[in-house]
Write an enzyme that holds these catalytic residues in place. Structure first.
Site, PDB file in Angstrom:
ATOM      1  N   ASP A  58     -38.158 -13.307  -8.064  1.00 42.02           N
ATOM      2  CA  ASP A  58     -37.257 -12.546  -8.933  1.00 42.02           C
ATOM      3  C   ASP A  58     -36.169 -13.386  -9.585  1.00 42.02           C
ATOM      4  O   ASP A  58     -35.878 -14.499  -9.159  1.00 42.02           O
ATOM      5  CB  ASP A  58     -36.571 -11.457  -8.111  1.00 42.02           C
ATOM      6  CG  ASP A  58     -35.503 -12.037  -7.182  1.00 42.02           C
ATOM      7  OD1 ASP A  58     -35.829 -12.950  -6.389  1.00 42.02           O
ATOM      8  OD2 ASP A  58     -34.340 -11.607  -7.267  1.00 42.02           O
ATOM      9  N   ASP A 107     -38.025 -24.009  -0.787  1.00 45.56           N
ATOM     10  CA  ASP A 107     -37.077 -24.662  -1.682  1.00 45.56           C
ATOM     11  C   ASP A 107     -36.252 -25.658  -0.848  1.00 45.56           C
ATOM     12  O   ASP A 107     -36.690 -26.772  -0.599  1.00 45.56           O
ATOM     13  CB  ASP A 107     -36.226 -23.558  -2.325  1.00 45.56           C
ATOM     14  CG  ASP A 107     -35.340 -24.059  -3.446  1.00 45.56           C
ATOM     15  OD1 ASP A 107     -35.314 -25.263  -3.698  1.00 45.56           O
ATOM     16  OD2 ASP A 107     -34.653 -23.225  -4.077  1.00 45.56           O
TER      17      ASP A 107
HETATM   18  C1  PRP Z   1     -36.168 -16.877  -1.195  1.00 41.26           C
HETATM   19  C2  PRP Z   1     -37.662 -17.033  -0.989  1.00 41.26           C
HETATM   20  C3  PRP Z   1     -37.786 -17.764   0.316  1.00 41.26           C
HETATM   21  C4  PRP Z   1     -36.501 -18.573   0.368  1.00 41.26           C
HETATM   22  C5  PRP Z   1     -36.819 -20.003   0.087  1.00 41.26           C
HETATM   23  O1  PRP Z   1     -35.751 -15.745  -0.510  1.00 41.26           O
HETATM   24  O2  PRP Z   1     -38.310 -15.790  -0.952  1.00 41.26           O
HETATM   25  O3  PRP Z   1     -37.839 -16.885   1.411  1.00 41.26           O
HETATM   26  O4  PRP Z   1     -35.621 -18.050  -0.632  1.00 41.26           O
HETATM   27  O5  PRP Z   1     -35.659 -20.754  -0.048  1.00 41.26           O
HETATM   28  P1  PRP Z   1     -35.214 -21.905   0.949  1.00 41.26           P
HETATM   29  O6  PRP Z   1     -36.367 -22.811   1.178  1.00 41.26           O
HETATM   30  O7  PRP Z   1     -34.090 -22.559   0.154  1.00 41.26           O
HETATM   31  O8  PRP Z   1     -34.707 -21.272   2.203  1.00 41.26           O
HETATM   32  P2  PRP Z   1     -34.465 -14.867  -0.902  1.00 41.26           P
HETATM   33  O9  PRP Z   1     -33.380 -15.067   0.108  1.00 41.26           O
HETATM   34  O10 PRP Z   1     -34.101 -15.109  -2.336  1.00 41.26           O
HETATM   35  O11 PRP Z   1     -34.983 -13.391  -0.687  1.00 41.26           O
HETATM   36  P3  PRP Z   1     -36.193 -12.593  -1.359  1.00 41.26           P
HETATM   37  O12 PRP Z   1     -37.475 -13.126  -0.754  1.00 41.26           O
HETATM   38  O13 PRP Z   1     -35.910 -11.187  -0.952  1.00 41.26           O
HETATM   39  O14 PRP Z   1     -36.139 -12.813  -2.849  1.00 41.26           O
END
Ligand code: PRP
Length: 172
Positions: free
Chosen positions: A157, A101
């Site tokens: 999620d 993201d």
């Molecule tokens: C989410 C996803 C990625 C990260 C991507 O993790 O799983 O690891 O965000 O976002 P970015 O490119 O903005 O860094 P999250 O912290 O929500 O944890 P999760 O995987 O436990 O849902």
């Protein structure tokens, strides 16, 4: 919450097979590969992807990372909750992520492996969002989203719900 399917179960399965075929081109048969699951979101993608690499010497490892922010924005602060257990020195590593993201998590992982003396590491991600804050990209991407959509299912999620869905959905 209303969910609209973007990629169904069969589409996801077929695309993961294709991605595994691409990854195999990078992977010599006689070498060990450490596949690293970035918990929690990557779990479904990770399990299905490593099952496509049956003929290789694959070791499974896990990190748990959390990137702080809300559902629509990231703060850029990434924290390691659980470290790797395998010795990755001299080995090939495939980092398996669910979504890229802002890019902060990938940036963190790239730095994390930069001083571990791995032979080479590559990144596979399920979904790519067009919302980077930092210029990092995966080497293998299953699906590219053309706009900033709020997606759930297949590991992803909304307040911890929907991770067990077999397809990928947009929250409407
Ligand atoms: C989410 C996803 C990625 C990260 C991507 O993790 O799983 O690891 O965000 O976002 P970015 O490119 O903005 O860094 P999250 O912290 O929500 O944890 P999760 O995987 O436990 O849902």
């Amino acid at each position: 919450m209303e969910l609209q399917e973007i990629y169904g179960k069969e589409t996801v399965r077929a695309r993961i097979k294709e991605l595994a075929d691409e990854i195999k081109k990078w992977l010599p048969k006689n070498e060990t590969l450490v596949c690293l699951c970035v918990l929690r979101g990557a779990i479904m993608f990770f399990v299905d992807l490593v099952r496509e690499l049956e003929e290789y010497d694959v070791r499974l490892d896990f990190v748990s990372l959390v990137s702080y922010g809300d559902a629509t924005s990231s703060s850029g602060k990434v924290t390691l909750l659980q470290d790797i257990r395998e010795n990755v020195e001299g080995k090939r590593v495939l980092i398996v992520e669910d979504i890229v993201d802002s890019g902060y998590t990938l940036q963190y992982l790239k730095r994390f492996f930069s001083d571990k003396n791995v032979k080479e590491f590559k990144i596979a991600c399920l979904l790519d969002k067009p919302c980077r804050q930092v210029d990092v990209n995966a080497d293998y991407t299953a699906f590219k989203l053309d706009s900033d959509r709020y997606v759930v299912g297949y590991g992803l999620d909304a307040a911890q719900k929907y991770r067990n869905l077999n397809g990928i959905y947009e929250v409407k």
